[in-house]
Write a protein that holds these residues in place. Structure first.
Motif, PDB file in Angstrom:
ATOM      1  N   UNK A   7       0.890  -1.186  -0.018  1.00 28.51           N
ATOM      2  CA  UNK A   7      -0.062   0.108   0.063  1.00 28.51           C
ATOM      3  C   UNK A   7       0.967   1.298  -0.032  1.00 28.51           C
ATOM      4  N   UNK A   8       1.903   1.238   0.885  1.00 28.81           N
ATOM      5  CA  UNK A   8       2.798   2.246   1.013  1.00 28.81           C
ATOM      6  C   UNK A   8       3.343   2.779  -0.612  1.00 28.81           C
ATOM      7  N   UNK A   9       3.677   1.670  -1.009  1.00 29.19           N
ATOM      8  CA  UNK A   9       4.563   1.842  -2.397  1.00 29.19           C
ATOM      9  C   UNK A   9       3.559   2.250  -3.458  1.00 29.19           C
ATOM     10  N   UNK A  10       2.318   1.786  -3.643  1.00 28.08           N
ATOM     11  CA  UNK A  10       1.388   2.094  -4.629  1.00 28.08           C
ATOM     12  C   UNK A  10       0.931   3.366  -4.237  1.00 28.08           C
ATOM     13  N   UNK A  11       0.551   4.035  -2.979  1.00 28.27           N
ATOM     14  CA  UNK A  11      -0.034   5.276  -2.915  1.00 28.27           C
ATOM     15  C   UNK A  11       1.287   6.225  -2.923  1.00 28.27           C
ATOM     16  N   UNK A  12       2.503   5.748  -2.482  1.00 30.13           N
ATOM     17  CA  UNK A  12       3.558   6.903  -2.809  1.00 30.13           C
ATOM     18  C   UNK A  12       3.572   7.041  -4.241  1.00 30.13           C
ATOM     19  N   UNK A  13       3.451   5.998  -5.118  1.00 28.28           N
ATOM     20  CA  UNK A  13       3.647   6.434  -6.658  1.00 28.28           C
ATOM     21  C   UNK A  13       2.581   7.298  -6.946  1.00 28.28           C
ATOM     22  N   UNK A  14       1.356   7.189  -6.297  1.00 29.56           N
ATOM     23  CA  UNK A  14       0.278   8.048  -6.796  1.00 29.56           C
ATOM     24  C   UNK A  14       0.400   9.528  -6.306  1.00 29.56           C
ATOM     25  N   UNK A  15       1.219   9.644  -5.173  1.00 28.72           N
ATOM     26  CA  UNK A  15       1.307  11.042  -4.916  1.00 28.72           C
ATOM     27  C   UNK A  15       2.215  11.647  -5.761  1.00 28.72           C
ATOM     28  N   UNK A  49     -16.316   3.123   9.199  1.00 23.92           N
ATOM     29  CA  UNK A  49     -15.245   2.342   9.709  1.00 23.92           C
ATOM     30  C   UNK A  49     -14.701   1.096   8.769  1.00 23.92           C
ATOM     31  N   UNK A  50     -15.132   1.362   7.516  1.00 24.86           N
ATOM     32  CA  UNK A  50     -14.639   0.322   6.658  1.00 24.86           C
ATOM     33  C   UNK A  50     -14.312   0.839   5.238  1.00 24.86           C
ATOM     34  N   UNK A  51     -13.470   0.183   4.465  1.00 25.61           N
ATOM     35  CA  UNK A  51     -13.315   0.549   2.954  1.00 25.61           C
ATOM     36  C   UNK A  51     -11.920   1.240   2.861  1.00 25.61           C
ATOM     37  N   UNK A  52     -11.438   1.460   1.496  1.00 27.07           N
ATOM     38  CA  UNK A  52     -10.181   1.957   1.438  1.00 27.07           C
ATOM     39  C   UNK A  52     -10.259   3.475   1.663  1.00 27.07           C
ATOM     40  N   UNK A  53     -11.155   4.486   1.713  1.00 30.07           N
ATOM     41  CA  UNK A  53     -11.354   5.588   2.221  1.00 30.07           C
ATOM     42  C   UNK A  53     -11.185   5.824   3.639  1.00 30.07           C
ATOM     43  N   UNK A  54     -11.693   4.891   4.328  1.00 26.35           N
ATOM     44  CA  UNK A  54     -11.603   4.832   5.763  1.00 26.35           C
ATOM     45  C   UNK A  54     -10.207   4.624   6.227  1.00 26.35           C
ATOM     46  N   UNK A  55      -9.427   3.827   5.547  1.00 24.34           N
ATOM     47  CA  UNK A  55      -8.300   3.594   5.714  1.00 24.34           C
ATOM     48  C   UNK A  55      -7.186   4.840   5.235  1.00 24.34           C
ATOM     49  N   UNK A  56      -7.567   5.371   4.170  1.00 23.87           N
ATOM     50  CA  UNK A  56      -6.677   6.558   3.935  1.00 23.87           C
ATOM     51  C   UNK A  56      -7.130   7.718   4.921  1.00 23.87           C
ATOM     52  N   UNK A  57      -8.155   7.741   5.353  1.00 25.63           N
ATOM     53  CA  UNK A  57      -8.443   8.829   6.222  1.00 25.63           C
ATOM     54  C   UNK A  57      -7.782   8.537   7.661  1.00 25.63           C
ATOM     55  N   UNK A  58      -7.356   7.259   8.027  1.00 26.00           N
ATOM     56  CA  UNK A  58      -6.925   7.301   9.405  1.00 26.00           C
ATOM     57  C   UNK A  58      -5.312   7.222   8.892  1.00 26.00           C
ATOM     58  N   UNK A 259      -6.598  -6.874  -2.649  1.00 22.07           N
ATOM     59  CA  UNK A 259      -5.726  -7.801  -2.419  1.00 22.07           C
ATOM     60  C   UNK A 259      -5.663  -7.709  -0.859  1.00 22.07           C
ATOM     61  N   UNK A 260      -5.809  -6.935  -0.136  1.00 20.90           N
ATOM     62  CA  UNK A 260      -5.725  -7.243   1.511  1.00 20.90           C
ATOM     63  C   UNK A 260      -6.878  -6.582   2.290  1.00 20.90           C
ATOM     64  N   UNK A 261      -8.416  -7.249   1.968  1.00 24.32           N
ATOM     65  CA  UNK A 261      -9.581  -6.712   2.219  1.00 24.32           C
ATOM     66  C   UNK A 261      -9.685  -6.727   3.798  1.00 24.32           C
ATOM     67  N   UNK A 262      -8.967  -7.553   4.679  1.00 21.34           N
ATOM     68  CA  UNK A 262      -8.858  -7.435   6.068  1.00 21.34           C
ATOM     69  C   UNK A 262      -8.412  -6.133   6.611  1.00 21.34           C
ATOM     70  N   UNK A 263      -7.415  -5.497   5.908  1.00 23.06           N
ATOM     71  CA  UNK A 263      -6.879  -4.088   6.403  1.00 23.06           C
ATOM     72  C   UNK A 263      -8.068  -2.982   6.399  1.00 23.06           C
ATOM     73  N   UNK A 285     -15.342  -9.390   4.122  1.00 23.66           N
ATOM     74  CA  UNK A 285     -14.174  -9.763   3.452  1.00 23.66           C
ATOM     75  C   UNK A 285     -14.352 -10.224   2.320  1.00 23.66           C
ATOM     76  N   UNK A 286     -15.394 -11.360   1.884  1.00 26.83           N
ATOM     77  CA  UNK A 286     -15.774 -11.733   0.697  1.00 26.83           C
ATOM     78  C   UNK A 286     -16.261 -10.732  -0.262  1.00 26.83           C
ATOM     79  N   UNK A 287     -16.955  -9.877   0.073  1.00 26.06           N
ATOM     80  CA  UNK A 287     -17.390  -8.676  -0.755  1.00 26.06           C
ATOM     81  C   UNK A 287     -16.261  -7.959  -1.191  1.00 26.06           C
ATOM     82  N   UNK A 288     -15.245  -7.485  -0.403  1.00 27.56           N
ATOM     83  CA  UNK A 288     -14.514  -6.513  -0.842  1.00 27.56           C
ATOM     84  C   UNK A 288     -13.385  -7.301  -1.593  1.00 27.56           C
ATOM     85  N   UNK A 289     -12.987  -8.568  -1.411  1.00 27.22           N
ATOM     86  CA  UNK A 289     -12.166  -9.410  -2.278  1.00 27.22           C
ATOM     87  C   UNK A 289     -12.558  -9.528  -3.535  1.00 27.22           C
TER      88      UNK A 289
END
Length: 338
Positions: A7-15, A49-58, A259-263, A285-289
């Protein structure tokens, strides 16, 4: 929560990409989004409390991606059905929001206050028609003479009508009960209706905790109900670089989520009404994956959108076929937009 190396590498590239794009764009377009000393605020529904944007907010990765183009987030309200979000876009209370292409069509048919700039392939596993385990309803044909609760002009009404059409059941044979999604569970539990057509926000909890299952899901009915991201018209015109940066972030973060829905589950809280565990967590997890990343709109997507627009017109959900072409954005071209 620790950020994975991927995630760090992918998002660093996006930035880095958005920073470079912003520098090129601001060199000649005069956009305030990159001017020294100015910051553009982009208003986004809070992801909960869930999803890619929640993780990005945190973890701050969304802030970093937007800062590269001179922007910052203001979390406004909460994510939910697209119909009220579309009204907020129209009324200059939100700048971007997510929903479904079905809800977007219904909203655009009323007032074209936004454009669609990204799409996610239809959900095949977590949207569909719920029935009680004890209902005795075994097939779509069994819905004839029954009551089904739906949200007007969006995903749930589309799923019901698509299921009926696919199984040669006349739409008039089923009574549609129009309720807001947050009112629908109680009505199904009480037995006042026989089924509920709904999507992941509600179906996962119901299947995990309330003795219900899908009669049919999105895959079973051949759903073309893409998820979409929409942007307020004026914001797109004024700040295309910010929209492009936000899209780049969504795409990269969506790949990581798949790739990592649990996170992306229980991002802020592991207990409480918006936390999940047990079977509900497994279904999430099934839904996100199984999901797809947010992507630019392709020609194939446009064809599918047009089919949905025609279907809604044929089913008299909308008054005539909406031409979506003027409301779609090639997000990949925004870097060159003045």
């Amino acid at each position: 929560m620790a950020v994975s190396l991927t995630r760090a590498l992918v998002l660093a590239a996006a930035v880095a990409l958005t920073a470079a794009m912003s520098a090129c764009s601001n060199a000649g377009d005069g956009s305030k989004s990159g001017d020294a000393g100015s910051t553009v605020t982009i208003r986004i529904p809070d992801p909960g409390n869930s999803g890619a944007l929640a993780l990005g907010k945190k973890d701050g990765s969304l802030d970093a991606a937007l800062a590269a183009v001179g922007a910052k987030v203001e979390w406004t309200g909460t994510a939910g059905p697209f119909a009220p979000a579309a009204q907020s876009l129209d009324n200059n209370q939100l700048d971007v929001a997510s929903g479904s292409i079905t809800s977007a069509i219904a909203a655009l048919a009323q007032k074209p206050g936004f454009k669609v700039f990204a799409a996610v392939a239809p959900d095949n596993v977590a949207e569909g028609i719920l029935v009680k385990d004890s209902s005795g309803i075994k097939s779509v044909a069994d819905l004839a003479g029954k009551k089904v609760v739906v949200w007007h002009g969006g995903s749930s009404e589309y799923l019901l009508l698509q299921a009926l059409a696919r199984n040669n059941v006349p739409a008039a044979a089923v009574t549609r009960v129009y309720l807001q999604p947050n009112q629908s569970a109680a009505v199904l539990h009480s037995g006042q209706v026989d089924a509920w057509a709904t999507w992941s926000t509600y179906s996962i909890s119901e299947r995990a905790n309330s003795g219900e299952h899908f009669l049919v899901n999105g895959a079973d009915v051949g759903s073309k109900n893409y998820a979409i991201w929409a942007v307020r018209n004026e914001f797109l015109v004024q700040h295309p670089a910010v929209v492009k940066a936000f899209y780049d972030y969504l795409h990269a973060a969506g790949l990581e989520q798949q790739q990592q829905p649990e996170s992306a589950i229980n991002v802020f809280r592991t207990a409480g009404p918006d936390a999940v565990d047990g079977r509900e967590k497994a279904l999430t997890v099934e839904y996100l994956r199984a999901g797809s990343p947010v992507s630019a709109i392709t020609d194939a997507d446009k064809t599918a959108f047009a089919e949905v627009a025609k279907f809604f017109a044929d089913q008299q959900v909308t008054d005539g076929v909406l031409d979506l072409a003027p409301h779609l954005v090639d997000v990949t071209a925004l870097a060159a937009t003045r």
